[in-house]
Design a protein around this motif. Sequence first.
Motif, PDB file in Angstrom:
ATOM      1  N   UNK A   1       0.853  -1.189   0.000  1.00 16.34           N
ATOM      2  CA  UNK A   1       0.000   0.000   0.000  1.00 16.34           C
ATOM      3  C   UNK A   1       0.887   1.235   0.000  1.00 16.34           C
ATOM      4  N   UNK A   2       0.265   2.406  -0.044  1.00 14.76           N
ATOM      5  CA  UNK A   2       1.052   3.640  -0.115  1.00 14.76           C
ATOM      6  C   UNK A   2       0.373   4.746   0.681  1.00 14.76           C
ATOM      7  N   UNK A   3       1.185   5.686   1.140  1.00 10.72           N
ATOM      8  CA  UNK A   3       0.695   6.865   1.843  1.00 10.72           C
ATOM      9  C   UNK A   3       0.895   8.108   0.978  1.00 10.72           C
ATOM     10  N   UNK A   4       0.023   9.095   1.182  1.00  8.47           N
ATOM     11  CA  UNK A   4       0.241  10.402   0.564  1.00  8.47           C
ATOM     12  C   UNK A   4      -0.307  11.475   1.493  1.00  8.47           C
ATOM     13  N   UNK A   5       0.241  12.672   1.379  1.00  9.56           N
ATOM     14  CA  UNK A   5      -0.190  13.803   2.193  1.00  9.56           C
ATOM     15  C   UNK A   5      -0.807  14.852   1.289  1.00  9.56           C
TER      16      UNK A   5
END
Length: 201
Positions: A143-147
């Motif tokens: 999975x991935x995170x973003x701001x």
Amino acid sequence: MPTTSATSQSRSQSGSSSISIPQTAAAGGVTITQPPQTATSYFKIAQNNLVTFGWNMTSVLVEPTSLTVSAQCDNGNTYPVGPTDGIIEGDATQVVWDVYSWQQSHSNNPLPQGTCTLMICDERGYGASRLGGYMNPNSQLTFAFYTPQAYTPISSGWECTVCDHGFAAYASNPTFVTLSATVLVVFLSGFQLLRNAARAV
């Protein structure tokens, strides 16, 4: 059928119970149910945006005493998942992670804007050997995170780069310029043909 004996700790009783495991038993495992694994899930690091990971156990005959859940990210760091430093009950089937709160309280080791792998293992650790009836570590979910970008008021100079700014926006568009030139050429060519036809008559 020949069997081997395994002992697991029961949380409902103070003692331990003996479980007979067939020698032909397959190693247990974890199947991720949330989020779906059909595509990489992107989670926004924002207030009140909780991240939930869910799973089912298959072929696990010896219930784990505890589970350790962590996120191994492409910045080289590993982060404990959930509110209890990544260690949860052995019969848990999900964990909810407040990534925004983590980010606020761990400014020296923030979550990256990038890809991570969810790691789940029992109390034996990620390097545990495959044993029939015992849970095998899982690292199948990516999975991935973003701001999200911070809000910038118009008074501070924000400008919409895709909005309609009137004729000036069209006039500077290469497609508009090309189309206008084509129409002009067609018009002048037609006018010249009409003049030539009139002279011939």
